[in-house]
Design an enzyme around this catalytic site. Structure first.
Site, PDB file in Angstrom:
ATOM      1  N   GLU A 104     -41.909 -29.836  19.512  1.00 43.66           N
ATOM      2  CA  GLU A 104     -40.645 -29.100  19.413  1.00 43.66           C
ATOM      3  C   GLU A 104     -40.201 -28.519  20.749  1.00 43.66           C
ATOM      4  OE1 GLU A 104     -43.056 -29.140  17.214  1.00 43.66           O
ATOM      5  OE2 GLU A 104     -41.918 -30.072  15.606  1.00 43.66           O
ATOM      6  N   HIS A 151     -41.601 -24.384   5.156  1.00 45.57           N
ATOM      7  CA  HIS A 151     -40.413 -25.222   4.984  1.00 45.57           C
ATOM      8  C   HIS A 151     -39.270 -24.479   4.308  1.00 45.57           C
ATOM      9  CE1 HIS A 151     -43.487 -28.137   5.841  1.00 45.57           C
ATOM     10  NE2 HIS A 151     -42.598 -29.091   5.969  1.00 45.57           N
TER      11      HIS A 151
HETATM   12  C1  LIG Z   1     -44.965 -28.386  14.325  1.00 44.16           C
HETATM   13  C2  LIG Z   1     -44.528 -29.292  13.248  1.00 44.16           C
HETATM   14  N1  LIG Z   1     -43.483 -30.129  13.449  1.00 44.16           N
HETATM   15  C3  LIG Z   1     -43.071 -30.968  12.487  1.00 44.16           C
HETATM   16  C4  LIG Z   1     -43.689 -30.989  11.269  1.00 44.16           C
HETATM   17  C5  LIG Z   1     -43.209 -31.962  10.158  1.00 44.16           C
HETATM   18  N2  LIG Z   1     -44.260 -32.983  10.005  1.00 44.16           N
HETATM   19  C6  LIG Z   1     -45.211 -32.876   9.064  1.00 44.16           C
HETATM   20  S1  LIG Z   1     -46.366 -34.083   9.213  1.00 44.16           S
HETATM   21  C7  LIG Z   1     -45.576 -34.768  10.526  1.00 44.16           C
HETATM   22  C8  LIG Z   1     -46.160 -35.976  11.185  1.00 44.16           C
HETATM   23  C9  LIG Z   1     -47.595 -35.742  11.559  1.00 44.16           C
HETATM   24  O1  LIG Z   1     -48.116 -36.921  12.117  1.00 44.16           O
HETATM   25  P1  LIG Z   1     -49.652 -36.977  12.481  1.00 44.16           P
HETATM   26  O2  LIG Z   1     -49.988 -35.855  13.393  1.00 44.16           O
HETATM   27  O3  LIG Z   1     -49.931 -38.362  12.971  1.00 44.16           O
HETATM   28  O4  LIG Z   1     -50.411 -36.702  11.124  1.00 44.16           O
HETATM   29  P2  LIG Z   1     -50.303 -37.604   9.801  1.00 44.16           P
HETATM   30  O5  LIG Z   1     -49.150 -37.075   9.015  1.00 44.16           O
HETATM   31  O6  LIG Z   1     -50.110 -39.022  10.233  1.00 44.16           O
HETATM   32  O7  LIG Z   1     -51.620 -37.380   9.103  1.00 44.16           O
HETATM   33  C10 LIG Z   1     -44.426 -34.059  10.849  1.00 44.16           C
HETATM   34  C11 LIG Z   1     -43.502 -34.395  11.959  1.00 44.16           C
HETATM   35  C12 LIG Z   1     -44.765 -30.092  11.073  1.00 44.16           C
HETATM   36  N3  LIG Z   1     -45.418 -30.028   9.883  1.00 44.16           N
HETATM   37  N4  LIG Z   1     -45.168 -29.276  12.070  1.00 44.16           N
END
Ligand SMILES: Cc1ncc(C[n+]2csc(CCOP(=O)(O)OP(=O)(O)O)c2C)c(N)n1
Ligand SMILES: Cc1ncc(C[n+]2csc(CCOP(=O)(O)OP(=O)(O)O)c2C)c(N)n1
Ligand SMILES: [Mg+2]
Ligand SMILES: [Mg+2]
Lengths: 326, 379, 326, 379
Positions: A60, A129
């Site tokens: 972010e 959220h």
């Molecule tokens: C700081 C933050 N930004 C955005 C989100 C929304 N979000 C939830 S999971 C995700 C993707 C996460 O990807 P990864 O780190 O590869 O974990 P995965 O979901 O693949 O297990 C996002 C963008 C969040 N939860 N926290």
């Protein structure tokens, strides 16, 4: 005029502004191929390509600081924080740079960017959220803070925000994204930032709100008319900062009684500023204490109990009646 | 199903061309015009003397706190010397010499450190961002500007500076990652001066070098002798050319030393030894460069004397001009305009309220009872 | 009792609490060998060693998130943001975790940490070193927000903050660090968090402030007594959140007239909440609008003009007179 | 004054022991007790089936959105299998199977995803942190807990999980740097499942591997086949032993795949091909592990059948218990308590205000007009 949801209306604003001005670019997590987790940016990448619709790495502060650099160079980035609950990671970039670059550089550089963030409760989401913390941004000198309440004003305000030469934080009430439709003109329409609106006229009581809370607020105004014969004047702030106190202070002079509504935590929340302005500008006309119908000073509960937290038409009606009986 | 070493397809190199004795590695000697060499020498000397002057202006109470560059002249000037005018500079707060090389007026630097916003004004045509004080944050702007350049199809590049301590900040990480992913023409120059206020390089991170952090982003990284202006120039030149050719970002670690205080509010004796400082004084970037220029018969002791006295005069003029300017600006109010393109209603109201109180507006509270060096705030 | 500066008093609190409780650890940028850039942590590392007085890498979110982990494990970290202007980098860690871990884990984990930050203007500092944004933290559910005004209450409040089982943001008025001395008892002394204090009694007008602004506020009270024969009741909030509205709402019932003072930007600032509480709890007693003598809604200027921005005794006196004449 | 390669004194290795055909590299085969192997198998299978059940509970509207683990059973269970009870687990939001292995009650997981805070309660004696939703932020807590362990002279270690996307966050960077500098007993396990919602691994960062990011912090890093439970176990075992022996942190990249949706609000067809998914289904961690166990005569098809039906029964019971529990909890108010050790005055006031309004407290707004899958929020 087509009847659009807020998601469609915001999407329309983005399409039209990107067509109009090739310096407008959209960036954020999943805003490209996926079209955004709420589909707000749906179809943009197909039309404008990945140079102007950028899927970014998951960071972010990165998205925001990168956008600041783009804006300084001359682009007009519209970046998205996937949820406002994660926007705090970008706070230092907005506070230290987006909000200050114009003054710091003596006007040589400015930061024409928009930071879009879905905010607020009521969609059965997970923790982080459902927050409503617009006060953080409204209290930050150098930032503008806008929150639309309907598809039509969302579209018109976003167009103004994109064209604004200074940074605008744009909170989108996610619970209103698809909750209802409204006629939105195909042709250009803007609403000046810093302008509130009287959406319902009345003499007996002033109701002040914005964003997602406009719906229970208007619902309450209906109930009060039907059940109590009370005429409420309802004001939609639309811009939180710079706040337009002209309409609500005038309205208070007329009604003498005010109830304000927001889902943000109460203490040190936006409502406190509204009360301060009323005391400063309408003091002699106030006939009753100003009631705050707001979220409580706790983290909004997980979704089974989020409606314990969120203001409802009933809570507003009760506060209104108590204010009228004062 | 093996256990095997992964070929990362990238190495981290160390580059040094001109050593402290003034000896040179001919094979590596960059091809630089004599004028450029002499301009660089003059700029390094000017940077050193201007720094000294600012220090005693501050000590004399005429200026606020600032961050001296003493010892880091080669690291910053060798790098910006590779830039064209239309390129961009994104400095932190310890690039006085680099900013001046890029067209910033010394008088404005003095004004800014004297607490006048007017000193921050950047004239059209000079693509320098204002100094960024929140450590590491500016690196993201350099990544974004790089994207803007790419987006507009320009041949520019953008160079950003930061310290060893800045590499610990999350923004540094996000900036290099964005620059890598979007392949922006951004040169990240780390002035590793061994200290982040009182925190030593070894305590800042466990990695052997800072340059190797480039591997985390799959972008080129190199460590250079930051007190060797030729090595810095050569490394920066390569990076700038790559960036111009669309080959993306580079991370350059300049190994140098902060020979002076962190800021005028700082007392280094609390955390580092005189021996360490003396050791580095022997590696001074200027004297070594002068040896080189003399060997090349580009410079004589007499000429150095001349340049020194020219610079002295120049600085005198600058300080005079600055003092005059300060007088002009004193009492001027500068607070409401400039935040937004247009002054919004609520600021108009506040401005009127403020002006209605102007008589007392210059009120100052009595001086604190026991001023101490460290009472001033850092930077 | 020794006469100490605020720096010495805070240093004393740290020394004594670290002696008393070996789980108390201090960490931050330059807090160890250097003793802190303001020397607040001077001498701690010599006495308690680098395991308990930790010089950290340069990363505010890191310092904060690392402290949260330590606190969850059972330590009592007192971490420092070198200046409050850089504390925003840690906002997401405080908002998302420090403030929520107790509720999220059903009470299994809690976060007994203190985040110290020097705040405020008046020391001829560089940009980002003079902000006063306590409202950000005060508006964040799950955080406590404390601001002392004198050496003695700084020491007593910090002890309470360190012993508090929940996270406390502790703003230190850097312009008061060495500006004056006060008797501070050697022996233990605490002030409960969430308690304001009447530091001067009066019937005519209520002045409300906290932190560095207590000095011009008290100065103004003096001037008003001498020049106008007006008796001001002066209240020092000390804790911003949870705010203690009992004393100032009672005082307003007595005086009917209130002026509040803070150096934070006015809009959506702490003063707005004070006004809201006064309207909610003292409405019928208010005889004049409540005046806000505050910083303006701009970034505090560089130091040549910072006193244009900071409230002065004169500004307070004028507002008081206008309030009395209303 | 050379230009020479710097020896970084560390390599990044790739480890794979059991391939998708079920073939094994004997030299690398970790020595694991039969019970452990069978427990792991059962836990992987349970994780898969519980995941499937949650998916249809959610689709049936009985539960909110959640993050399925399908395909990542080996990556998370192979790692936590190396932990002792007194060790610490710091999960993100996609470690259901790991949390259950560590003592979290499946019923509570269902409760939490049904929007009941009661599901988040963690019983004394179980050192699991609650799931962390803000990506990457929890890695700092694991570094801090590691310091606490060291500070108290305990023999514990702490293991944290996060995804490929999380490596782009500043907090990840700061966490690995702090862990390196303070040499904490922290094991950083990255479940690289190739996707961060719709962002592919290649677009997340330009580095060839994620494991090589360890070089930036001077700590050991290794890349393992994350669908090979033996390789994950072997790598984690080494890391845990190093941590216990005071040798500090390790970064492990488990190369795996998110075979299901990101969350139930997600539609992967928008950004990835069925072919890709099918390719990875062939690398399924469970079937390959079953082949291995059968070869070792530890498991027969009949026994697998038995286990499957046991698990089915078990899950039935869990869901029953959960539905009963939900009934009990319905209407319960849970908002004011729990924020602080003591309820401050202003929350007492607000609680009273709230209770005075209880009659309407269960008011819900009318349902939106056109519900759509993606209307729900992410995660
Ligand atoms: C700081 C933050 N930004 C955005 C989100 C929304 N979000 C939830 S999971 C995700 C993707 C996460 O990807 P990864 O780190 O590869 O974990 P995965 O979901 O693949 O297990 C996002 C963008 C969040 N939860 N926290
Ligand atoms: C985000 C942030 N945290 C803390 C500070 C206070 N501070 C100013 S300079 C400095 C040290 C910077 O060290 P380094 O990055 O090595 O740069 P150097 O000062 O050595 O040039 C610190 C901690 C700051 N300006 N910004
Ligand atoms: Mg440094
Ligand atoms: Mg992933």
């Amino acid at each position: 005029m087509a009847k659009l949801t807020m998601v469609q209306a915001i999407n329309l604003a983005l399409h039209q502004e990107m067509e109009k001005d090739e310096d407008v670019v959209v960036l954020g997590e999943d805003v490209g191929v996926d079209g955004g987790v709420f589909r707000v940016t749906d179809g943009l990448i197909d039309k404008f390509g990945e140079e102007r619709v950028m899927d970014t790495p998951l960071a972010e502060s990165g998205i925001t600081g990168f956008s600041i650099g783009m804006a300084i160079y001359g682009l007009k980035p519209v970046c998205e924080m996937q949820f406002s609950g994660f926007g705090y990671m970008a706070m230092h970039q907005l506070e230290a740079h987006a909000a200050r670059m114009r003054a710091r550089s003596g006007g040589r550089f400015h930061v024409p960017m928009v930071i879009r963030m879905p905010y607020g409760g009521g969609v059965k989401a997970l923790e982080h959220h459902s927050e409503s913390r617009e006060a953080y941004w409204a209290h930050t000198p150098g930032l503008k803070m806008v929150i639309p309440s309907t598809p039509r004003n969302a579209r018109a305000l976003l167009v103004s925000a994109i064209r604004d030469p200074d940074p605008v934080v744009f909170y989108e009430p996610k619970s209103s994204y698809r909750a209802f439709r409204e006629e939105v003109p195909e042709g250009e329409e803007t609403i000046p930032i810093g302008q509130s609106e009287i959406v319902r006229e009345g003499e007996d009581l002033t109701l002040i709100s914005y964003g997602a809370m406009m719906r229970p607020t208007l619902e309450a105004a209906e109930i009060l008319e039907e059940e109590d014969g009370v005429q409420c004047e309802v004001i939609d702030l639309m811009t939180i900062s710079p706040i337009d106190d002209s309409k609500f202070t005038e309205s208070a002079k007329k009604t003498g009684r005010v109830v304000l509504v927001h889902e943000a935590p109460r203490s040190f929340g936006p409502g406190a500023e509204i009360i301060a302005r009323l005391v400063e500008k309408s003091f002699l006309y106030l006939e009753a204490p100003i009631r705050r119908v707001t979220g409580y000073d706790v983290v909004i509960p997980l979704f089974q109990r989020e409606f314990d937290y969120l203001p409802s038409a009933e809570r507003i009606v009760r506060a209104a009646r108590e204010t009228l009986d004062f | 199903m093996p256990r095997e070493k992964i070929d990362l397809e990238q190495d981290i190199e160390y580059l040094s061309i001109l050593n402290e004795k003034g000896e040179i590695d001919e094979d590596l000697e960059p091809d630089m015009k004599d004028d450029l060499l002499l301009d660089l020498h003059r700029a390094m000397l000017f940077g050193r003397r201007f720094d000294e002057r600012m220090l005693n202006l501050q000590r004399g109470g005429k200026m606020g706190t600032f961050a001296p560059i003493k010892g880091q002249e080669a690291a910053q000037l060798g790098a910006v010397a590779c830039l064209q005018d239309e390129d961009w500079l994104v400095p932190s707060f310890r690039e006085t010499a680099a900013e001046i090389w890029r067209g910033k007026r010394p008088e404005n630097i003095l004004l800014a450190y004297a607490g006048f916003s007017e000193g921050g004004v950047i004239p059209k045509g000079i693509n320098n961002l204002p100094a960024a004080i929140p450590v590491g944050t500016q690196t993201l702007h350099a990544a974004g500007i790089g994207y803007g350049i790419k987006f507009k199809g320009k041949k520019q590049v953008v160079m950003t500076f930061f310290g060893d301590g800045a590499t610990s900040e999350g923004d540094f990480h996000e900036a290099l990652n964005f620059a890598g992913v979007f392949n922006t023409p951004t040169i990240f120059v780390c002035q590793n001066n061994q200290w982040a206020i009182s925190i030593n390089r070894a305590h800042q991170t466990r990695s052997k070098t800072l340059a190797q952090k480039a591997i985390a982003y799959g972008i080129p990284g190199i460590q250079v002798d930051g007190n060797d202006v030729l090595a810095v120039y050569a490394a920066a030149k390569e990076a700038v050319e790559r960036a111009r050719n669309g080959e993306g970002p580079t991370f350059i670690e300049c190994v140098t030393y902060r020979m002076s205080v962190h800021t005028t509010a700082d007392d280094p004796k609390r955390y580092r030894s005189d021996e360490e400082v003396e050791k580095w004084e022997k590696r001074d970037p200027i004297s070594r460069f002068q040896k080189y220029l003399k060997k090349k018969d580009l410079l004589s002791d007499e000429e150095i004397e001349e340049i020194e006295s020219e610079i002295k005069e120049e600085i005198k003029k600058i300080v005079k001009g600055w003092e005059k300017k300060k007088k002009e600006l004193e009492g001027r109010v500068d607070m409401f305009e400039g935040t937004f393109a247009e002054l919004p209603a609520y600021l108009v109201e506040q401005k009127e309220e403020f002006e209605s109180e102007l008589p007392e507006k210059t009120e100052k509270p009595e001086e604190p009872e026991e001023p101490e060096a460290d009472e001033e705030s850092e930077e």
